[in-house]
Design a protein around this motif. Sequence first.
Motif, mmCIF file in Angstrom:
data_model
loop_
_atom_site.group_PDB
_atom_site.id
_atom_site.type_symbol
_atom_site.label_atom_id
_atom_site.label_comp_id
_atom_site.label_asym_id
_atom_site.label_seq_id
_atom_site.Cartn_x
_atom_site.Cartn_y
_atom_site.Cartn_z
ATOM 1 N N SER A 22 0.822 -1.199 0.000
ATOM 2 C CA SER A 22 0.000 0.000 0.000
ATOM 3 C C SER A 22 0.863 1.259 0.000
ATOM 4 O O SER A 22 0.538 2.250 -0.667
ATOM 5 C CB SER A 22 -0.918 0.000 1.229
ATOM 6 N N SER A 23 1.996 1.225 0.705
ATOM 7 C CA SER A 23 2.894 2.382 0.753
ATOM 8 C C SER A 23 3.571 2.638 -0.590
ATOM 9 O O SER A 23 3.858 3.789 -0.944
ATOM 10 C CB SER A 23 3.962 2.175 1.830
ATOM 11 N N GLN A 87 -5.194 6.095 3.816
ATOM 12 C CA GLN A 87 -5.483 5.233 2.664
ATOM 13 C C GLN A 87 -6.805 5.620 1.992
ATOM 14 O O GLN A 87 -6.909 5.617 0.759
ATOM 15 C CB GLN A 87 -5.506 3.775 3.113
ATOM 16 N N SER A 120 0.356 10.210 0.732
ATOM 17 C CA SER A 120 1.258 9.064 0.667
ATOM 18 C C SER A 120 2.372 9.179 1.707
ATOM 19 O O SER A 120 2.701 8.208 2.395
ATOM 20 C CB SER A 120 1.864 8.961 -0.738
ATOM 21 N N GLN A 123 0.884 8.414 4.967
ATOM 22 C CA GLN A 123 0.736 6.968 5.134
ATOM 23 C C GLN A 123 2.079 6.330 5.490
ATOM 24 O O GLN A 123 2.149 5.457 6.369
ATOM 25 C CB GLN A 123 0.190 6.323 3.857
ATOM 26 N N LEU A 182 -5.437 0.062 -3.591
ATOM 27 C CA LEU A 182 -5.242 0.457 -2.196
ATOM 28 C C LEU A 182 -6.156 -0.294 -1.244
ATOM 29 O O LEU A 182 -5.994 -0.200 -0.023
ATOM 30 C CB LEU A 182 -5.457 1.963 -2.044
ATOM 31 N N GLY A 185 -4.258 -2.264 1.367
ATOM 32 C CA GLY A 185 -3.873 -1.604 2.602
ATOM 33 C C GLY A 185 -5.049 -1.353 3.519
ATOM 34 O O GLY A 185 -4.919 -1.445 4.748
ATOM 35 N N ILE A 186 -6.202 -1.029 2.946
ATOM 36 C CA ILE A 186 -7.390 -0.779 3.763
ATOM 37 C C ILE A 186 -7.781 -2.035 4.529
ATOM 38 O O ILE A 186 -8.073 -1.990 5.734
ATOM 39 C CB ILE A 186 -8.544 -0.279 2.875
ATOM 40 N N SER A 189 -5.322 -2.569 7.312
ATOM 41 C CA SER A 189 -5.538 -1.645 8.434
ATOM 42 C C SER A 189 -6.696 -2.104 9.318
ATOM 43 O O SER A 189 -6.660 -1.949 10.541
ATOM 44 C CB SER A 189 -5.813 -0.232 7.907
#
Length: 407
Positions: A22-23, A87, A120, A123, A182, A185-186, A189
């Motif tokens: 995600s980063s 994100q 970004s 994040q 993304l 990443g969500i 998280s």
Amino acid sequence: MSALLNAFANRRVFFVLLLGFSSGIPLALTGSTLQAWMASEKVDLTVIGIFSLVGLPYTFKYLWSPLMDRFVPPFLGRRRGWMLLTQAALFLVIAAMAFSTPAAHPGALALLSFLVAFCSASQDIVVDAWRTEVLAPEELGPGAGVHILGYRVAMLTSGAVALILADRMPWRVVYLLMAGSLVVGIIASLLAPEPELAAKSPRTLKEAVVEPFLEFFARRGALGILLFIVFYKLDVVLATALTTPFLLELGFTKTDIGAVTKGLGMVATIAGSLAGGAIVARTGMKASLWIFGILQSVSTLSFLALARLGHHYPMMVAAIGIENLCSGMGTAAYAAFLMSMCDKRFTATQYALLTSLMAVTRVVVGAPTGFLAKTYGWENYFIVSTLAAIPGLLFLLRYDRWKAPSA
């Protein structure tokens, strides 16, 4: 061996992989991929060059990192809450970029690109802090290696894969797909564990801004730690700063350079990062930094050999592979070391500051490289690059005097 496998194959490290991905997604979307989109829309080259300024938030992210140490979102906790917020913001802004018209409204696209870079960088601040706080000491090496793996795969996705897709579908669809990626990443998280800290987080914004500095410089050997961070990868920065001009001067084609540096180079970097993380977990931080510091330096000699041989394709492949492998191992240990140096009350601020020192080395040292190569020739340049490892190794002699953070 079972302890090593456990360090890699656990729930926390798996989420490190997803959050690393995600980063890594947004970087190319405001860099090389965006440049390709603008060029295909016949945007003036001067305007395309100016767009490099949208990446400034990555350089100055330490300025707002204390906010992410001080304030806690009303859901998911201090780290996961901020991860989800950044994100979600990235998803919305990248999706908005998809509906931009680069040629007609470059100003609006520049604003959206800047917001992507800001979100970004934010994040990155919180993902780095979460990773530092959630991993056990023996997991720092594997965690660093896996994070680099996820980040590199993401850069390939939003870079090379996005360009391939752009030949087959509109840029709008490509950017919407990148925004959709993304979701990785969500989900991470939402499902990842929130770090459990014994120490209390900062109670005021003043404490969040001032205390990280006071705590760090009160440690024994603080200045030595900072100088080590600046110098440890100095030889790598020098050796790789002019790779493309060097290879072009030797007569290699752009296709040769692209295939080897982007293909083999990325594979070697990922392999080195994972191997480096494993070695850190098995041999410890100090020994790993010594081993990889020496290997990074020795690997530069492969470029010296190539400079002497000239246009020699097998040696070019070997030089790129060796350098990326050794540099990847060094980067994994280096990242693990930075994590170990952070007080977990102020992880976001201290990690952002320490990584900014890494950027200083890259920017400042890169400036005179062209002059050195032109004046003294490639062979002498790579000899100097090899010897540039010495300052970092000398500071490493003081490792046992450095004081770890109190929390």
